[in-house]
Scaffold this motif. Structure first.
Motif, short mmCIF file in Angstrom:
data_model
loop_
_atom_site.label_atom_id
_atom_site.label_comp_id
_atom_site.label_asym_id
_atom_site.label_seq_id
_atom_site.Cartn_x
_atom_site.Cartn_y
_atom_site.Cartn_z
N ILE A 28 35.25 29.11 112.39
CA ILE A 28 35.36 29.01 113.84
C ILE A 28 35.20 30.63 114.38
O ILE A 28 35.88 31.38 113.79
CB ILE A 28 36.46 28.46 114.36
CG1 ILE A 28 36.73 26.89 114.08
CG2 ILE A 28 36.67 28.79 116.08
CD1 ILE A 28 37.92 26.37 114.48
N GLU A 313 51.22 29.29 119.85
CA GLU A 313 51.14 29.36 118.30
C GLU A 313 51.61 30.81 117.57
O GLU A 313 52.15 30.92 116.74
CB GLU A 313 49.54 29.22 117.80
CG GLU A 313 49.13 28.07 118.00
CD GLU A 313 49.33 26.82 117.22
OE1 GLU A 313 50.13 27.06 116.27
OE2 GLU A 313 49.29 25.74 117.27
N ASP A 383 38.84 22.23 121.78
CA ASP A 383 39.42 21.88 120.35
C ASP A 383 39.18 22.73 119.48
O ASP A 383 40.18 23.02 118.63
CB ASP A 383 38.90 20.43 120.11
CG ASP A 383 39.33 19.39 120.99
OD1 ASP A 383 40.12 19.60 121.58
OD2 ASP A 383 38.43 18.24 120.81
N ARG A 384 38.18 23.63 119.56
CA ARG A 384 38.04 24.61 118.24
C ARG A 384 38.71 25.69 118.63
O ARG A 384 39.22 26.51 117.90
CB ARG A 384 36.31 24.76 118.32
CG ARG A 384 35.67 23.73 117.61
CD ARG A 384 34.28 23.97 117.42
NE ARG A 384 33.67 25.13 116.89
CZ ARG A 384 33.88 25.06 115.42
NH1 ARG A 384 34.07 23.92 114.78
NH2 ARG A 384 33.49 26.08 114.61
N ARG A 386 41.67 25.85 119.93
CA ARG A 386 43.13 25.35 119.72
C ARG A 386 43.15 25.29 118.14
O ARG A 386 44.17 25.96 117.43
CB ARG A 386 43.45 24.10 120.26
CG ARG A 386 43.75 24.01 121.54
CD ARG A 386 43.93 22.77 122.20
NE ARG A 386 44.11 22.87 123.53
CZ ARG A 386 44.08 21.83 124.40
NH1 ARG A 386 43.70 20.51 123.63
NH2 ARG A 386 44.32 21.65 125.64
N GLU A 387 42.09 24.92 117.29
CA GLU A 387 42.14 24.98 116.09
C GLU A 387 41.93 26.20 115.32
O GLU A 387 42.63 26.68 114.39
CB GLU A 387 41.03 24.25 115.46
CG GLU A 387 40.67 24.14 113.78
CD GLU A 387 41.97 23.57 112.85
OE1 GLU A 387 42.16 24.09 112.16
OE2 GLU A 387 42.92 22.85 113.51
N GLY A 388 41.15 27.25 116.11
CA GLY A 388 40.83 28.49 115.48
C GLY A 388 42.22 29.29 115.86
O GLY A 388 42.54 30.16 114.86
N ALA A 390 45.44 28.11 115.86
CA ALA A 390 46.22 27.64 114.57
C ALA A 390 45.86 28.20 113.29
O ALA A 390 46.63 28.80 112.63
CB ALA A 390 45.95 26.10 114.54
N ARG A 391 44.48 28.34 112.87
CA ARG A 391 44.26 29.13 111.55
C ARG A 391 44.45 30.81 111.65
O ARG A 391 44.90 31.27 110.75
CB ARG A 391 42.45 28.91 111.52
CG ARG A 391 42.02 27.33 111.31
CD ARG A 391 40.64 27.54 110.93
NE ARG A 391 40.15 26.14 110.95
CZ ARG A 391 38.65 25.76 110.81
NH1 ARG A 391 38.10 26.73 110.40
NH2 ARG A 391 38.43 24.56 110.63
N LYS A 394 48.06 30.78 110.79
CA LYS A 394 48.29 30.58 109.18
C LYS A 394 47.68 32.33 108.66
O LYS A 394 48.56 32.57 107.60
CB LYS A 394 47.24 29.68 108.85
CG LYS A 394 47.86 28.18 109.08
CD LYS A 394 46.72 27.23 108.31
CE LYS A 394 47.09 25.73 108.86
NZ LYS A 394 46.10 24.72 108.48
#
Length: 398
Positions: A28, A313, A383-384, A386-388, A390-391, A394
């Motif tokens: 992403i 996040e 969605d991407r 939010r996922e990005g 979250a990554r 990490k």
């Protein structure tokens, strides 16, 4: 093989180099400064192209004037008037191959080796590279959420006697900052007082999310006597229509435009007449306001989603100002709870986690802040985004 000494002053773009690392499947990317290709009005551009080939094929497919295709210059004059710059006649602008060429022409016409120019810190990376290519010493002026600080800028003008001052007053790249109305008038007053050329680069001013930003410096020049003579304005359709047409423009003093036109003759003779005719037909069709409304709504939603995700996040590990327009989120790592403060180190770990961003250091001509980074929300859906993020969390914890 021996190359020109001027190439010793520049390096390849850190952003372009980063793109070489983005081949990992599923990554992403928040790294690019691109508009979302899904936002392009393909049907409208197709209709404009068909009208060009039907109504004006000879002119559109032939060589053209270096200053620009006259119907487009007329449409751009009207476009600027719709944004408050009422007195820009078609003859007072030249069409360029993207606003990047306008900056290059300013470098060619204004900068001698050893000259000093002032830019914002941070600013558009390609501008730093362009001005350095022509031998300039690039001085950085500090900014905050309201843009460049006039008192600090005046101090630097007095100290360095720059050949020009380059600003992105509205939704800056990478900062997202917008110069306040009070500061805009002060900048124009400084230009007149010190007789220094101010370059206003405005590729993002139409991409506001709620209230319109303050008028451009160009639109404000009638309120500051003498300031029009000391202002150059660069515009572009790349972020609001599509970058593939490569349509930009430069507005400035007649003497400046004459010399820029001469230099453009040496570079490319003229910007593609077919692209110019297509852009002119598109603007003439009257659909640009609807296109802009759609783009603004989508980018506003994505900007909110990215801001919400960063807060939920990453919490106190980052600080930023929620952008009110443009394409970018400018973020600073705080180092809270002992977490990473070096964006360059974080960028490498982020790639491993499947997300990419641009570290902030390359956007500074002096005194880079290694804790900063630029995120673009333009090309990823919610969605991407939010996922990005979250990554990215990490990667920060790794």
């Amino acid at each position: 093989m021996k190359f020109a000494d001027r190439l010793n002053n520049v390096e390849t773009s850190a952003i372009r180099e980063l793109f070489k690392l983005l081949g990992k499947p599923g990554i992403i990317s928040f790294a690019g400064g691109f508009p979302d290709s899904a936002m392009f009005d393909v049907a409208g551009i197709e209709a404009a192209t068909e009208r060009v080939l039907r109504d004006e094929p000879g002119a559109a497919l032939q060589y053209g004037a270096t200053e620009g295709y006259q119907p487009l210059r007329e449409q751009l004059s009207a476009f600027m008037a719709s944004k408050g710059a009422q007195d820009v006649a078609p003859e007072q602008l030249i069409v360029t191959t993207g606003s990047q060429q306008a900056l290059d022409l300013l470098g060619k016409t204004m900068i001698n080796p050893g000259d000093r120019v002032i830019v914002e810190g941070p600013t558009f990376l390609a501008t730093i590279q362009c001005f350095r290519l022509y031998g300039a010493e690039v001085i950085s002026a500090p900014i905050d959420s309201d843009g460049v600080k006039p008192d600090e800028l005046e101090r630097l003008i007095v100290e360095h006697q720059p050949r020009l001052v380059y600003l992105i007053p509205t939704f800056g790249n990478p900062s997202g900052a917008t110069l306040s109305l009070e500061r805009r008038r002060k900048i124009l007053e400084l230009a007149v007082k010190h007789q220094v050329l101010v370059v206003e680069d405005d590729p993002y001013g139409d991409l506001y999310f709620a209230d319109a930003p303050p008028p451009s410096l160009l639109a404000l020049t009638p309120t500051v006597p003498g300031s029009r003579e000391w202002l150059a304005h660069c515009g572009s359709l790349s972020k609001v229509l599509c970058p593939g047409l490569r349509i930009g423009w430069l507005i400035g003093h007649p003497d400046l435009l004459a010399r820029a036109t001469m230099c453009k003759q040496f570079s490319d003779a003229h910007t593609s007449t077919f692209a110019q005719a297509t852009a002119a037909q598109y603007l003439r069709s009257g659909v640009m306001p609807q296109t802009l409304a759609r783009v603004r709504a989508v980018y506003a939603e994505r900007a909110r989603a990215m801001g919400d995700a960063l807060r939920s996040e990453l919490g106190d590990a980052v600080e930023f100002v929620q952008p009110q327009g443009g394409l970018f989120m400018w973020v600073r790592l705080t180092g809270a709870r002992g977490q990473e403060r070096d964006a360059n180190a974080l960028a490498k770990r982020a790639i491993e986690q499947g997300v990419a961003f641009v570290p902030g250091s390359p956007f500074f001509s002096q005194n880079p802040d290694p804790s900063t980074l630029r995120l673009s929300f333009a090309t990823a859906d919610i969605d991407r985004i939010r996922e990005g993020i979250a990554r990215l969390k990490k990667a920060l914890a790794a």
